[in-house]
Design a protein around this motif. Sequence first.
Motif, PDB file in Angstrom:
ATOM      1  N   VAL A 165      20.215 -66.841  24.703  1.00 19.44           N
ATOM      2  CA  VAL A 165      20.802 -66.664  23.372  1.00 19.44           C
ATOM      3  C   VAL A 165      19.755 -66.985  22.300  1.00 19.44           C
ATOM      4  O   VAL A 165      18.919 -67.865  22.483  1.00 19.44           O
ATOM      5  N   VAL A 166      19.852 -66.233  21.213  1.00 17.72           N
ATOM      6  CA  VAL A 166      18.955 -66.423  20.067  1.00 17.72           C
ATOM      7  C   VAL A 166      19.817 -66.681  18.830  1.00 17.72           C
ATOM      8  O   VAL A 166      20.891 -66.075  18.680  1.00 17.72           O
ATOM      9  N   LYS A 167      19.371 -67.573  17.952  1.00 16.18           N
ATOM     10  CA  LYS A 167      20.141 -67.897  16.742  1.00 16.18           C
ATOM     11  C   LYS A 167      20.337 -66.647  15.885  1.00 16.18           C
ATOM     12  O   LYS A 167      19.449 -65.783  15.821  1.00 16.18           O
ATOM     13  N   LYS A 226      17.536 -63.069  15.427  1.00 17.96           N
ATOM     14  CA  LYS A 226      17.684 -61.934  16.356  1.00 17.96           C
ATOM     15  C   LYS A 226      16.843 -60.742  15.906  1.00 17.96           C
ATOM     16  O   LYS A 226      16.575 -60.569  14.714  1.00 17.96           O
ATOM     17  N   GLY A 227      16.482 -59.913  16.876  1.00 15.60           N
ATOM     18  CA  GLY A 227      15.783 -58.668  16.565  1.00 15.60           C
ATOM     19  C   GLY A 227      14.311 -58.842  16.247  1.00 15.60           C
ATOM     20  O   GLY A 227      13.653 -57.920  15.780  1.00 15.60           O
ATOM     21  N   LYS A 228      13.768 -60.025  16.544  1.00 18.32           N
ATOM     22  CA  LYS A 228      12.353 -60.271  16.223  1.00 18.32           C
ATOM     23  C   LYS A 228      11.543 -60.598  17.472  1.00 18.32           C
ATOM     24  O   LYS A 228      10.456 -61.160  17.400  1.00 18.32           O
ATOM     25  N   ALA A 287      12.349 -62.705  20.096  1.00 17.45           N
ATOM     26  CA  ALA A 287      12.513 -63.992  20.788  1.00 17.45           C
ATOM     27  C   ALA A 287      13.276 -63.834  22.112  1.00 17.45           C
ATOM     28  O   ALA A 287      12.869 -64.383  23.145  1.00 17.45           O
ATOM     29  N   GLY A 288      14.370 -63.056  22.075  1.00 18.36           N
ATOM     30  CA  GLY A 288      15.172 -62.887  23.298  1.00 18.36           C
ATOM     31  C   GLY A 288      14.368 -62.243  24.416  1.00 18.36           C
ATOM     32  O   GLY A 288      14.402 -62.690  25.568  1.00 18.36           O
ATOM     33  N   GLY A 289      13.624 -61.201  24.062  1.00 14.70           N
ATOM     34  CA  GLY A 289      12.797 -60.535  25.064  1.00 14.70           C
ATOM     35  C   GLY A 289      11.723 -61.468  25.617  1.00 14.70           C
ATOM     36  O   GLY A 289      11.440 -61.476  26.822  1.00 14.70           O
ATOM     37  N   ALA A 290      11.128 -62.264  24.714  1.00 14.29           N
ATOM     38  CA  ALA A 290      10.066 -63.189  25.157  1.00 14.29           C
ATOM     39  C   ALA A 290      10.629 -64.260  26.096  1.00 14.29           C
ATOM     40  O   ALA A 290       9.995 -64.628  27.099  1.00 14.29           O
TER      41      ALA A 290
HETATM   42  C1  LIG Z   1      20.755 -60.617  23.572  1.00 17.31           C
HETATM   43  C2  LIG Z   1      19.845 -61.451  22.697  1.00 17.31           C
HETATM   44  C3  LIG Z   1      19.418 -62.726  23.461  1.00 17.31           C
HETATM   45  C4  LIG Z   1      18.616 -60.621  22.345  1.00 17.31           C
HETATM   46  O1  LIG Z   1      17.723 -61.428  21.603  1.00 17.31           O
HETATM   47  P1  LIG Z   1      16.787 -60.785  20.455  1.00 17.31           P
HETATM   48  O2  LIG Z   1      15.789 -61.816  20.063  1.00 17.31           O
HETATM   49  O3  LIG Z   1      17.640 -60.230  19.386  1.00 17.31           O
HETATM   50  O4  LIG Z   1      16.100 -59.597  21.267  1.00 17.31           O
HETATM   51  P2  LIG Z   1      14.666 -58.966  20.998  1.00 17.31           P
HETATM   52  O5  LIG Z   1      14.409 -58.912  19.524  1.00 17.31           O
HETATM   53  O6  LIG Z   1      13.654 -59.670  21.817  1.00 17.31           O
HETATM   54  O7  LIG Z   1      14.875 -57.490  21.565  1.00 17.31           O
HETATM   55  C5  LIG Z   1      14.183 -57.011  22.686  1.00 17.31           C
HETATM   56  C6  LIG Z   1      14.656 -55.608  22.945  1.00 17.31           C
HETATM   57  O8  LIG Z   1      16.039 -55.629  23.343  1.00 17.31           O
HETATM   58  C7  LIG Z   1      16.816 -54.823  22.456  1.00 17.31           C
HETATM   59  N1  LIG Z   1      18.110 -55.489  22.277  1.00 17.31           N
HETATM   60  C8  LIG Z   1      18.331 -56.619  21.623  1.00 17.31           C
HETATM   61  N2  LIG Z   1      19.650 -56.938  21.689  1.00 17.31           N
HETATM   62  C9  LIG Z   1      20.234 -55.949  22.379  1.00 17.31           C
HETATM   63  C10 LIG Z   1      21.581 -55.690  22.766  1.00 17.31           C
HETATM   64  N3  LIG Z   1      22.598 -56.518  22.441  1.00 17.31           N
HETATM   65  N4  LIG Z   1      21.832 -54.588  23.494  1.00 17.31           N
HETATM   66  C11 LIG Z   1      20.829 -53.734  23.826  1.00 17.31           C
HETATM   67  N5  LIG Z   1      19.533 -53.924  23.485  1.00 17.31           N
HETATM   68  C12 LIG Z   1      19.251 -55.020  22.766  1.00 17.31           C
HETATM   69  C13 LIG Z   1      16.001 -54.754  21.171  1.00 17.31           C
HETATM   70  O9  LIG Z   1      16.316 -53.587  20.437  1.00 17.31           O
HETATM   71  C14 LIG Z   1      14.590 -54.723  21.709  1.00 17.31           C
HETATM   72  O10 LIG Z   1      14.279 -53.408  22.169  1.00 17.31           O
HETATM   73  P3  LIG Z   1      12.821 -52.771  21.930  1.00 17.31           P
HETATM   74  O11 LIG Z   1      11.870 -53.652  22.706  1.00 17.31           O
HETATM   75  O12 LIG Z   1      12.944 -51.407  22.503  1.00 17.31           O
HETATM   76  O13 LIG Z   1      12.587 -52.833  20.463  1.00 17.31           O
HETATM   77  C15 LIG Z   1      20.547 -61.848  21.372  1.00 17.31           C
HETATM   78  O14 LIG Z   1      21.022 -60.669  20.728  1.00 17.31           O
HETATM   79  C16 LIG Z   1      21.707 -62.794  21.519  1.00 17.31           C
HETATM   80  O15 LIG Z   1      21.545 -64.015  21.421  1.00 17.31           O
HETATM   81  N6  LIG Z   1      22.918 -62.273  21.780  1.00 17.31           N
HETATM   82  C17 LIG Z   1      24.122 -63.117  21.905  1.00 17.31           C
HETATM   83  C18 LIG Z   1      24.149 -63.878  23.212  1.00 17.31           C
HETATM   84  C19 LIG Z   1      24.237 -62.930  24.401  1.00 17.31           C
HETATM   85  O16 LIG Z   1      25.003 -61.973  24.401  1.00 17.31           O
HETATM   86  N7  LIG Z   1      23.425 -63.253  25.422  1.00 17.31           N
HETATM   87  C20 LIG Z   1      23.433 -62.514  26.670  1.00 17.31           C
HETATM   88  C21 LIG Z   1      24.369 -63.175  27.619  1.00 17.31           C
HETATM   89  S1  LIG Z   1      24.226 -62.499  29.263  1.00 17.31           S
END
Ligand SMILES: CC(C)(COP(=O)(O)OP(=O)(O)OC[C@H]1O[C@@H](n2cnc3c(N)ncnc32)[C@H](O)[C@@H]1OP(=O)(O)O)[C@@H](O)C(=O)NCCC(=O)NCCS
Length: 173
Positions: A72-74, A78-80, A82-85
């Motif tokens: 999870v990311v705050k 999001k969208g920067k 962190a989640g992917g890293a």
């Molecule tokens: C899912 C989550 C961790 C992603 O974190 P983030 O920092 O926003 O993700 P990133 O910016 O690193 O995105 C990496 C890639 O994933 C994609 N992505 C991000 N969230 C996505 C989603 N919900 N669905 C599909 N793709 C997603 C981005 O577009 C990006 O794609 P790109 O590399 O082609 O540009 C974050 O949205 C979050 O905390 N969500 C709520 C908690 C949750 O649902 N966790 C999963 C539980 S199993």
Amino acid sequence: MRVRRALLHDASNVYDLVNSMSGDGTLLKRPFAEICENIRDFTVAESDSGVFLGCGALHLYGPHLCEVRSIVVKAGAKGKGAGGAILKALIEEAEEHGIHSVCLFTRIPDFFFKYGFRVVEDKSELPDKIFKDCQNCPRLQRCDEVSMVRGRIPRVSILGDKQDAQELVKITV
Ligand SMILES: CC(C)(COP(=O)(O)OP(=O)(O)OC[C@H]1O[C@@H](n2cnc3c(N)ncnc32)[C@H](O)[C@@H]1OP(=O)(O)O)[C@@H](O)C(=O)NCCC(=O)NCCS
């Protein structure tokens, strides 16, 4: 932004963020004591100035299987990237341990496809996950999560067998 292994002083940030997403079932609720006990499972992302941005955990079942949990990311971060890293760091950690199967249950499979995960249609293929979490889950009979794996589906399990898992999963359909 940087990603690093969590330390005990991260536990309250992890606790607050993970549990803020547990009300609607996005993440499993985790008591503070459990976060502390398992803090070494966690990886955190933080800004260059050290502000906590997000977290994820790798739970080891054994040499055959591990699981990405509590990722999870705050909201403001999001969208920067962190989640992917965080996810990449957890996959690398699994590889360091020599574990070739990484599983997870999620409502957002599209995020995980990008990192090599695929859908496992039959949840009972992952009996360890079923016996660790699902059998006590309040949503057992209305599970809306997709099961996924990266790598092969393990042939062995340690918490229960596939046949018993099938009985439990049957209840969910
Ligand atoms: C899912 C989550 C961790 C992603 O974190 P983030 O920092 O926003 O993700 P990133 O910016 O690193 O995105 C990496 C890639 O994933 C994609 N992505 C991000 N969230 C996505 C989603 N919900 N669905 C599909 N793709 C997603 C981005 O577009 C990006 O794609 P790109 O590399 O082609 O540009 C974050 O949205 C979050 O905390 N969500 C709520 C908690 C949750 O649902 N966790 C999963 C539980 S199993």
